[in-house]
Design a protein around this motif. Structure first.
Motif, PDB file in Angstrom:
ATOM      1  N   ILE A   3     -10.156   9.635  -4.626  1.00 31.98           N
ATOM      2  CA  ILE A   3      -9.750   8.897  -3.430  1.00 31.98           C
ATOM      3  C   ILE A   3     -10.954   8.337  -2.675  1.00 31.98           C
ATOM      4  O   ILE A   3     -11.029   7.121  -2.430  1.00 31.98           O
ATOM      5  CB  ILE A   3      -8.866   9.777  -2.528  1.00 31.98           C
ATOM      6  N   TRP A  40       0.369   4.265  -2.788  1.00 36.60           N
ATOM      7  CA  TRP A  40       0.077   5.657  -2.442  1.00 36.60           C
ATOM      8  C   TRP A  40       1.287   6.562  -2.699  1.00 36.60           C
ATOM      9  O   TRP A  40       1.117   7.773  -2.900  1.00 36.60           O
ATOM     10  CB  TRP A  40      -0.351   5.756  -0.984  1.00 36.60           C
ATOM     11  N   LEU A  66       0.737   7.541  -6.365  1.00 36.19           N
ATOM     12  CA  LEU A  66      -0.322   8.554  -6.460  1.00 36.19           C
ATOM     13  C   LEU A  66       0.113   9.868  -5.810  1.00 36.19           C
ATOM     14  O   LEU A  66      -0.189  10.965  -6.322  1.00 36.19           O
ATOM     15  CB  LEU A  66      -1.599   8.043  -5.799  1.00 36.19           C
ATOM     16  N   GLY A  67       0.814   9.773  -4.712  1.00 35.93           N
ATOM     17  CA  GLY A  67       1.253  10.987  -4.023  1.00 35.93           C
ATOM     18  C   GLY A  67       2.237  11.800  -4.853  1.00 35.93           C
ATOM     19  O   GLY A  67       2.186  13.043  -4.848  1.00 35.93           O
ATOM     20  N   ALA A 100       0.829  -1.207   0.000  1.00 40.17           N
ATOM     21  CA  ALA A 100       0.000   0.000   0.000  1.00 40.17           C
ATOM     22  C   ALA A 100       0.859   1.250   0.000  1.00 40.17           C
ATOM     23  O   ALA A 100       0.488   2.277  -0.591  1.00 40.17           O
ATOM     24  CB  ALA A 100      -0.922  -0.013   1.226  1.00 40.17           C
TER      25      ALA A 100
END
Length: 820
Positions: free
Chosen positions: A761, A713, A716-717, A709
């Motif tokens: 999100i 993320w 995406l971050g 995870a």
């Protein structure tokens, strides 16, 4: 009932030798009286004993040269009378002295046959037991008599009620009856037998609606109450553990009642008693009967009686007068009773005495006498091969010896094996008897099956003939408290009621029951689910976003449309690459941006279709890298706009610091960072295909688990970070002069981009199943369309439809208020 306590006695037979007087064996048999009439059936039992003794006395193989004597007593089914006679037998005191006999005193009692009923037998056994006198009963079936601590000298040729109770319970279970009534005699026979049956029935899952007890001498009100309970009950099957005399009393109350025909299940004491055949109420009854037998010569012996022979025996005299309703000469004639004229013939009668078609208990008497004879034979006689047996008449015989050898006997007579176990019980074998109405209207006992307790499992109870049911029903009667629960449901016991009374509760989701009357529901395997009837586990349907469904087709079409749109923009820019608009918008970054947008559109296709190991790794990494490439190009264009404005100021040398080489390097650097993140993600914990069975119970979601995870993320971050940075620069350049008005379009496109991914999100987290993938694809397509529409569509519109504005002069002189 005739309660005359006088003992009925037949003369003791003479012996061959005076010295063998001690080897006389006194036989005890009861003759019950019912409703002031002699029980002809029990008279037949007594005569069977006499026949057996005569047959043994005439045998050259069994006790040759030894004569057995006997006495016959009537207990009147009374415990006091039975105990009195038992004491007389123990003390050697004859109730009648015969001076003409060779003996000057009574013979010592070596064995007793009887009693016919369990309660008098129990009383007698307690008297005979301490003296070691063996007692063999032909009809006492109480299971309590198998207790050798209380009844050490008792044996029997009829099976114990323990086995009969087991047989009755199996019979009831065989026909699927789980809701029954129970009636018993309030005696040792009925109470002990019913207790054993109820225990066996409980083990078979059978419930009893009521259990009533009565005795023939009870007040009529009590018997009437029992009859009312039977007639008002909901159970259609009644198990009757009743003595025949008690059953006659109950029938007198039931016969006149209008009631639904009941299926009677009877114990051996009454279900084969021919006196009961007159009652149509019992048509279709089923019960346990002692196996029928044939005793050669018995019928002729029973019928070979004449007035001269009868007159020498008080027992036979009373029997003769009762059978022919006349008075023999010398006896007192009752009012209205004729005198026997000597022409009476037993062959002309049809009563339980003359009926030898179904010898059941008579055979038990026959075997009991022979068992005692074999025990005495094993004491005083020797059997040598190829030589006749020799008996030593001088050997003193004690009752304890007879008892010890009695338990060891093992012989066959008329095809029937005779032996006893450690409890003095024989092997339990029964016939299953059905009361069937014949074509001429009369009822008969028909053997429809057999029960053998010694048989292997599965062969203990065998039905081999059709059964006539109560009320003439063609099918097996139904007697249940609650209807059977079909597959897909389970039993739920009703509070405060027997376990046979229940509700049928549907199985919960994910559970099934595939048999009738299931107690519990079975949980389906993790990859299976219940069908509509909840009686079968079927494989769960597999769900994923497919190219063959409407949603997948729409998203794939949008993806291909976007890619084609990017291709057309690239073509327009390439064809008009020398025009001022293309040159002014940094053509190199524009082409790279269009290429990256084309990849963004196409990478959404990797999210459609059944997930696999390679597609899961490709879809997330391709999405992360192409979007970073796209945002890097937009960021580069924004920085160029800002640097170009700074370059117009006097003394500014900014454009030299951010020329084409620096622009390419920045795009490459931003993209390599994302590549590095993806490589680490794939190395440490890459995405993988997963069967999600937690979100939906009834189906399997095929999805790509992100693996790490943190890696997901982080990708995406990083995209979000570049997007915010790009939006910030574009926002700063929104008020630049019109010839640098591309910053306004970038600002608007990044505003759309950020709005899409911010809303992505919560939508991604909350969307179920395949819609999670659809949300992700929608976010990719929406942000990609936002970039291409906001940045390139206005320019292509001018290039294609307003070429007059595609000039350097027009671009330099255009006012901000009129700019695109």
């Amino acid at each position: 009932m005739n309660m005359n306590m006088s003992n009925l006695n037949e003369n003791t037979k003479q012996i061959l030798f005076q010295v063998i007087l001690v080897m006389f064996t006194s036989m005890f048999l009861t003759l019950n009286f019912v409703y002031n009439s002699l029980n002809f059936r029990n008279v037949r039992f007594a005569r069977t004993m006499v026949f057996s003794i005569k047959e043994i006395n005439n045998s050259s193989e069994l006790l040759p040269g030894v004569t057995l004597g006997y006495q016959i007593h009537d207990s009147c089914a009374s415990v006091p009378v039975a105990v009195k006679v038992a004491f007389q037998l123990v003390n050697g005191i004859e109730p009648v002295f015969f001076p003409n006999q060779f003996c000057s005193k009574s013979a010592t009692v070596h064995a007793v046959v009887g009693d016919s009923n369990s309660t008098p037998t129990i009383a007698m056994s307690r008297v005979l037991g301490p003296f070691g006198i063996p007692q063999v009963s032909h009809s006492a079936t109480c299971a309590c008599l198998s207790d050798k601590l209380q009844y050490p000298t008792f044996s029997r040729t009829i099976p114990s009620d323990y086995f009969q109770a087991e047989a009755l319970a199996r019979l009831v279970k065989h026909f699927g009856w789980t809701w029954i009534g129970a009636v018993r005699s309030d005696s040792d026979y009925g109470n002990n037998g019913m207790a054993a049956f109820l225990q066996a029935a409980q083990a078979e899952g059978i419930c009893v609606e009521y259990s009533e007890a009565f005795y023939r001498t009870n007040p009529r009100a009590k018997v009437r109450r029992v009859a009312e309970v039977i007639s008002r009950s909901t159970a259609r099957v009644v198990v009757a553990f009743i003595a025949s005399g008690d059953m006659l009393v109950l029938l007198s109350e039931l016969e006149d009642r209008l009631m639904t025909p009941l299926q009677w299940i009877g114990s051996e004491s009454w279900v084969t008693d021919r006196k009961m055949l007159q009652f149509r109420l019992f048509a279709g009854a089923i019960g346990i009967g002692i196996p029928r037998s044939v005793i050669p010569g018995l019928r002729d012996f029973l019928l070979d009686l004449g007035p001269a022979q009868v007159s020498h025996s008080p027992l036979l005299t009373e029997f003769w007068e009762s059978a022919f309703n006349c008075s023999l000469g010398g006896s007192q004639t009752a009012a209205g009773q004729k005198t026997c004229d000597g022409n009476q013939n037993l062959r002309d009668l049809q009563n339980p005495y003359t009926d030898t078609s179904q010898l059941r208990i008579s055979n038990m008497v026959y075997k009991a006498v022979y068992a005692i004879a074999h025990a005495i034979h094993s004491i005083i006689c020797t059997d040598e091969p190829n030589a006749p047996p020799h008996c030593n008449k001088s050997i003193p015989v004690e009752p304890q010896q007879v008892m010890e050898h009695l338990r060891k006997v093992n012989f066959s007579r008329n095809g029937y094996k005779v032996s006893f176990d450690a409890n003095g019980d024989p092997v339990a074998t029964y016939e299953l008897v059905n009361w069937q109405v014949m074509r001429d209207g009369h009822m008969e006992f028909v053997t429809v099956g057999h029960y053998d307790a010694s048989a292997p499992d599965g062969q203990v109870l065998i039905m081999n003939k059709n059964i006539t049911w109560a009320g003439g029903q063609p099918q097996v009667p139904v007697s249940v408290c609650s209807e059977s629960c079909p597959p897909g449901t389970r039993k739920a016991v009703e509070r405060g009621r027997p376990v046979c009374c229940y509700d049928c509760v549907p199985c919960a989701e994910g559970e099934i029951s595939n048999v009738t009357d299931s107690l519990d529901c079975i949980t389906c395997p993790a990859d299976h689910w219940t069908n509509a009837g909840r009686d079968e586990c079927v494989p769960k349907p597999v769900e994923f976003l497919s190219f063959h469904e409407v949603l997948g087709i729409i998203l794939a079409a949008c993806s291909v449309t976007g890619a084609c749109m990017a291709f057309m923009v690239a073509a327009v820019f390439y064809i008009h690459r020398d025009t001022p608009i293309v040159k002014a918008n940094n053509s190199e970054l524009s082409f790279l941006l269009v290429f990256s947008l084309k990849l963004c559109f196409l990478c959404s296709l990797t999210f459609i279709g059944q997930p696999s190991e390679w597609s899961c790794m490709l879809r997330h990494t391709a999405f992360g890298i192409t979007f970073v490439l796209c945002i890097s190009c937009v960021l580069g264009k924004t920085i160029v706009v800002l640097m170009a404005f700074r370059a117009t100021l006097p003394g500014s040398n900014v454009m030299k610091l951010f020329g084409p080489p620096q622009q390419r390097l920045s795009v490459l650097a931003f993209t390599l960072i994302q590549v590095l993140i993806c490589v680490l993600w794939l190395t440490i914990s890459p995405p993988f295909p997963n069967k999600n069975m937690k979100h939906y119970n009834e189906k399997i979601i095929l999805e790509c688990d992100v693996g790490s995870a943190v890696g997901f993320w982080a990708v995406l971050g990083y995209i979000g970070l570049l997007s915010i940075l790009c939006f910030g620069f574009a926002f700063l350049a929104r008020k630049l002069p019109d010839n640098f008005n591309e910053a306004k379009f970038i600002t608007f496109s990044m505003l759309i981009f950020c709005a899409v991914w911010i809303t992505f999100i919560p939508a991604y987290v909350s969307s179920p199943g395949k819609f999670t993938v659809a949300v992700e694809i929608f976010a990719i397509l929406a942000s990609s369309f936002g970039l291409i529409v906001c940045i390139f569509v206005p320019k292509c519109f001018i290039i294609l439809f307003q070429p007059e504005k595609n000039t350097k002069k027009h671009m330099m002189g255009k006012m901000p208020s009129k700019s695109l």
